[in-house]
Scaffold this motif. Structure first.
Motif, mmCIF file in Angstrom:
data_model
loop_
_atom_site.group_PDB
_atom_site.id
_atom_site.type_symbol
_atom_site.label_atom_id
_atom_site.label_comp_id
_atom_site.label_asym_id
_atom_site.label_seq_id
_atom_site.Cartn_x
_atom_site.Cartn_y
_atom_site.Cartn_z
ATOM 1 N N ALA A 68 58.081 62.673 97.111
ATOM 2 C CA ALA A 68 57.303 61.570 96.447
ATOM 3 C C ALA A 68 57.746 61.351 95.122
ATOM 4 O O ALA A 68 58.488 62.293 94.400
ATOM 5 C CB ALA A 68 55.826 61.761 96.372
ATOM 6 N N ALA A 69 57.617 60.271 94.349
ATOM 7 C CA ALA A 69 58.127 60.003 93.009
ATOM 8 C C ALA A 69 56.826 58.981 92.507
ATOM 9 O O ALA A 69 56.716 57.760 93.030
ATOM 10 C CB ALA A 69 59.432 59.493 92.871
ATOM 11 N N TYR A 70 56.402 59.307 91.269
ATOM 12 C CA TYR A 70 55.300 58.441 90.740
ATOM 13 C C TYR A 70 55.622 58.083 89.327
ATOM 14 O O TYR A 70 56.066 58.600 88.376
ATOM 15 C CB TYR A 70 53.753 59.272 90.827
ATOM 16 C CG TYR A 70 53.694 59.810 91.983
ATOM 17 C CD1 TYR A 70 53.570 59.072 93.261
ATOM 18 C CD2 TYR A 70 53.205 61.045 92.102
ATOM 19 C CE1 TYR A 70 53.263 59.422 94.504
ATOM 20 C CE2 TYR A 70 52.974 61.660 93.611
ATOM 21 C CZ TYR A 70 52.519 60.757 94.659
ATOM 22 O OH TYR A 70 52.403 61.300 95.849
ATOM 23 N N THR A 71 55.171 56.672 89.251
ATOM 24 C CA THR A 71 55.322 56.258 87.625
ATOM 25 C C THR A 71 53.982 56.225 87.289
ATOM 26 O O THR A 71 52.733 56.416 87.811
ATOM 27 C CB THR A 71 56.033 54.968 87.526
ATOM 28 O OG1 THR A 71 54.813 54.004 88.399
ATOM 29 C CG2 THR A 71 57.282 54.851 88.064
ATOM 30 N N ALA A 72 53.476 55.846 85.883
ATOM 31 C CA ALA A 72 52.332 55.660 85.361
ATOM 32 C C ALA A 72 51.245 54.684 86.259
ATOM 33 O O ALA A 72 50.329 55.165 86.397
ATOM 34 C CB ALA A 72 52.469 55.025 84.055
ATOM 35 N N ALA A 73 52.035 53.725 86.872
ATOM 36 C CA ALA A 73 51.348 52.806 87.562
ATOM 37 C C ALA A 73 50.842 53.635 88.857
ATOM 38 O O ALA A 73 49.842 52.781 89.561
ATOM 39 C CB ALA A 73 52.197 51.406 87.832
ATOM 40 N N ASP A 74 51.314 54.378 89.368
ATOM 41 C CA ASP A 74 51.009 55.204 90.673
ATOM 42 C C ASP A 74 49.947 56.053 90.578
ATOM 43 O O ASP A 74 49.244 56.383 91.417
ATOM 44 C CB ASP A 74 52.214 55.559 91.145
ATOM 45 C CG ASP A 74 53.314 54.851 91.412
ATOM 46 O OD1 ASP A 74 52.931 53.656 92.027
ATOM 47 O OD2 ASP A 74 54.521 55.168 91.156
ATOM 48 N N LEU A 75 49.874 56.634 89.233
ATOM 49 C CA LEU A 75 48.780 57.672 88.896
ATOM 50 C C LEU A 75 47.621 57.122 88.036
ATOM 51 O O LEU A 75 47.956 56.572 87.115
ATOM 52 C CB LEU A 75 49.367 58.912 88.318
ATOM 53 C CG LEU A 75 50.385 59.551 89.204
ATOM 54 C CD1 LEU A 75 51.212 60.356 88.246
ATOM 55 C CD2 LEU A 75 50.167 59.927 90.545
ATOM 56 N N ASP A 76 46.507 57.538 88.340
ATOM 57 C CA ASP A 76 45.407 57.079 87.583
ATOM 58 C C ASP A 76 44.987 58.090 86.568
ATOM 59 O O ASP A 76 44.412 59.079 86.726
ATOM 60 C CB ASP A 76 44.100 56.920 88.604
ATOM 61 C CG ASP A 76 42.973 56.296 87.920
ATOM 62 O OD1 ASP A 76 42.736 55.518 86.755
ATOM 63 O OD2 ASP A 76 41.610 56.352 88.430
ATOM 64 N N MET A 77 45.381 57.821 85.263
ATOM 65 C CA MET A 77 45.293 58.799 84.189
ATOM 66 C C MET A 77 45.003 58.095 82.884
ATOM 67 O O MET A 77 45.543 56.989 82.583
ATOM 68 C CB MET A 77 46.620 59.368 84.327
ATOM 69 C CG MET A 77 47.063 60.256 85.241
ATOM 70 S SD MET A 77 48.777 61.179 85.083
ATOM 71 C CE MET A 77 49.864 59.495 84.570
#
Length: 786
Positions: A68-77
């Motif tokens: 997997a690879a996540y940017t800020a848009a993918d993670l609820d933070m």
């Protein structure tokens, strides 16, 4: 202070940690391996300033082994936000996103997190990531940042100054300076440094379905603060996050703030549904981790004809990088420097302005000593310069200005508890004179060698309590700490503390405190730390607070347990509380000597509760807190350095180093000496070797140890440590902190020694690190060449 009951405190007993750590049985973050664990690394910005146009991770996801690879848009933070409760004219808030979104503000800023089955696949995944930027001109120095029309590091701000505080403006100070017989000025700069713990940062996050908790195993100095921020950023209840710290290979302040990578790993674990491990590689640690120390001073000092200080006027600018660290904010360095510049000297009039400037560099966090290496260096340079102007002995001018009557409330509104400022300086000078270094210096000069002697005098405020931190107007106010203790059926005890060891020997020193209070062997005392589920809250370890605040909480908890044992013993021995005492693991009647062992008392407390006094609770447990309701306590020291300058190379060789330290009651003198020697090594590093610079595009210069010059054992001299003891009146063991003093005093002593050696040239140096080419140029002024 409670009178010592035993003999453990003050003894150099062997470190209980050593057998485990020296035989390879330590357990660090990178030793953790969990089923189905993924390995993480971060796609990081390759430019210092600009807009993120796109982040393309499609090729990354196609790499074999990448999951997997996540940017800020993918993670609820949420963002990490550190706040000072100051007006907008004094403090500008800057939110730090866990992963950068539309803007990047330094080379190395994390943009995306990549997860893979092994560490090699994750590196391949990083290589495949494609980020497109619209680059801007970066702000790479405080001078550029404060120049009219400078680009803004944070577009929402009105400027690049995040903290601007003027303090202690004594009425009439300009007149005092104008009329003074002697006015000296020091303009000094110190280089940007890396705290460089042996173990880089790292974290393993996993979801515990049974406990419904995110388990975060990380090497942090502040586990409870990591829990608080992690829960807030991820939208979890605090009870749903447990932070556990294994063995830790150093921190030095770098790990006493909350890093964005820790939060991102926790979020990625929840998103992927699998455990995730991140271990910071050394390149990222050198260039993209929290840095420190880049400061600039312009200070004037006025003296009368007899060398007594009349006034001090200072302007301090600290380059804090791109963001405020949590919880201390960008104010950590300028506020420390402004409040504590006067140090060990009597200053009748004072004015200071302290500013924190944001630039396109990795953000600043506390580093061992926090501004005090710089302020001591500046103050000691002022005294050296005044001594030359007034034709006085540089040690004598210090003697005339040192604080000698205690308690002393300074012009900076800080109250200093008793110390041995003058005695430390006198002993340090006497050691160097008795060893013949003054004669050797004279003989060297007559034979064309360049040997110099330099001193530094300083105090180290330790045990900052809530009241001291509240003066900075932090929204999060560290200070107190907690301890819990329980005795088991074997008569031994387990102690849980809110402090966190990262090499300070807590398993030994805290056990010594408890063993004395209860009359136990230290082998019967187990210390637990670094687990947010074991104790309600704690502020961890930084600012030399563990022995003073954490140790005092531990001592109070042990005392409370002792009182429970005495009460139970008096009841079972059918006598009064005043007629019993703790004696060799027993409660003994004073009058006839009858006694009950701890095991017998524990047997009743846990297994025969019907025999307990009326209204007494079963078990043998106690808890306590401790806070310092004032300005803290002050350790002090004097350092003396002897150096030789080598004309052919410009190298500076330290021939001798003497440290006279007073940290109150030394719980374990050998541990104190280790702290002093390690700190002095870091101080020498800052004086002579370590610096991270940036080019015009904001690219850091030191991505490996080839470029970042760290001293080895070959460059660090034999260090002689001498102890004085002025017990603290309000810590439970009489101890003061000892963690930062070595680092605080070393740069000034080395710099003054170099300037003493350069005296024939007429050149004076005020900046660090001191470069060999600078020494060569200075010696060339009197015809000395390679």
């Amino acid at each position: 202070m409670t009178e010592r009951r035993g003999t453990w405190v003050g003894s150099s007993v062997g470190r209980r940690e050593d057998p485990r750590l020296l035989t390879g049985q330590g357990r660090f973050v990178d030793d953790i391996h969990l089923p189905q664990m993924l390995h993480a690394q971060f796609v990081r910005s390759t430019i210092a300033a600009g807009t993120v146009v796109s982040i393309d991770l499609s090729a990354t996801l196609a790499v074999p082994g990448v999951v997997a690879a996540y940017t800020a848009a993918d993670l609820d933070m949420g963002d990490i936000t550190a706040i000072l409760d100051r007006p907008a004219s004094e403090f500008v808030q800057t939110d730090m996103p866990v992963l950068a979104r539309d803007r990047v503000r330094y080379v190395g800023e994390p943009l995306a997190i990549v997860l893979a089955e092994d560490p090699y696949a994750v590196e391949d995944g990083l290589e495949a990531a494609r980020v497109t930027y619209d680059a801007d001109a970066p702000v790479v120095s405080d001078e550029v940042a404060m120049a009219p029309g400078a680009p803004l590091v944070h577009e929402a701000a009105t400027g690049n100054v995040l903290v601007d505080v003027s303090m202690f403006a004594t009425e009439g100070i300009d007149r005092i300076i104008d009329e003074a017989p002697c006015v000296v000025r020091v303009r000094a700069k110190t280089g940007r440094q890396n705290a460089l713990p042996l173990e880089t940062r790292g974290v393993v996050a996993s979801w515990d379905a049974r406990d419904e908790q995110l388990l975060v195993q990380t090497c942090t100095q502040v586990p409870h603060q990591v829990r608080t921020v992690m829960a807030g950023c991820l939208g979890l209840a605090e009870r749903s996050v447990r932070v556990l710290v294994p063995d830790m290979g150093g921190g030095f302040g770098l790990k006493c703030v909350v890093g964005r990578e820790e939060i991102a790993v926790g979020a990625a674990c929840l998103k992927a549904g699998r455990p995730v491990k991140w271990i910071e590689d050394r390149r990222d640690a050198l260039t993209a981790s929290f840095l420190a120390r880049e400061q600039r001073y312009d200070v004037r000092a006025a003296f009368d004809g007899d060398g007594r200080l009349l006034a001090l006027d200072a302007d301090i600018v600290c380059d804090m990088g791109a963001y405020s660290c949590y919880p201390f904010t960008a104010g950590i360095e300028p506020l420390m420097a402004s409040a504590e510049l006067p140090g060990v000297y009597k200053v009748p009039a004072y004015r200071v302005r302290g500013r924190a400037v944001t630039t396109n560099k990795a953000p600043t966090a506390p580093y061992r000593g926090v501004s005090r290496p710089q302020i001591v260096m500046v103050m000691e340079r002022l005294f050296e310069r005044a001594a030359r102007e007034l034709d006085m002995d540089p040690v004598e001018i210090r003697r005339r200005n040192l604080i000698t009557e205690f308690p002393y409330t300074g012009i900076n509104d800080v109250t200093y508890d008793p110390g041995s400022y003058l005695e430390s300086l006198d002993l340090c000078e006497r050691v160097l004179k008795d060893e013949g270094w003054y004669e050797r210096r004279g003989a060297a000069r007559s034979s064309g060698r360049f040997i110099g002697i330099g001193y530094s005098c300083f105090s180290e405020r330790t045990g900052y309590g809530s009241a001291a931190f509240a003066k900075r107007k932090m929204a999060v106010v560290p200070g107190f700490d907690m301890a819990e203790i329980r005795m088991d059926l074997s008569g031994g005890v387990t102690v849980t503390t809110g402090t966190m060891s990262h090499g300070q020997s807590h398993e030994t020193t805290l056990a010594q405190i408890v063993a004395d209070r209860l009359g136990l062997d230290i082998a019967e005392v187990k210390i637990h730390q670094g687990d947010t589920d074991r104790i309600t809250y704690g502020f961890g370890t930084f600012a030399s607070r563990s022995a003073t605040i954490g140790g005092s909480a531990v001592a109070r908890a042990a005392t409370a347990l002792g009182e429970r044992l005495l009460a139970l013993g008096a009841h079972l021995l059918e006598t009064t509380y005043d007629n019993v005492e703790l004696d060799a693991r027993r409660v003994r009647r004073r009058d006839d000597g009858r006694a009950l062992s701890f095991e017998e008392l524990a047997d009743v407390a846990y297994l025969k509760a019907h025999l307990l006094p009326k209204d007494a609770e079963p078990g043998l447990t106690a808890s306590a807190t401790f806070d310092v309701h004032g300005d803290g306590t002050f350790s002090n020291a004097a350092h003396g350095a002897v150096v030789e300058l080598h004309p052919g190379t410009g190298q500076i060789e330290i021939l001798r180093y003497v440290c006279v330290e007073d940290c109150g009651v030394a719980i374990n003198p050998q541990v104190v000496e280790g702290q002093a020697r390690g700190g002095i090594a870091q101080g020498i590093a800052g004086a002579l070797f370590e610096e991270i610079t940036y080019d015009e595009q904001g690219e850091p210069s030191c991505a490996s140890f080839i470029d970042y010059k760290v001293p080895t054992a070959g460059e660090i001299p034999d260090i002689s440590v001498h102890h004085l003891e002025t017990p603290c009146a309000f810590t439970e063991s009489g101890a003061k902190g000892a963690g930062e003093g070595g680092t605080i005093g070393a740069p000034a002593a080395v710099l003054n020694a170099v300037n003493d050696a350069l005296r024939p040239t007429g050149v004076e140096l005020d900046d660090t690190p001191i470069r060999p080419e600078t020494v060569q140029r200075a010696l060339a002024t009197i015809g000395v060449f390679a």
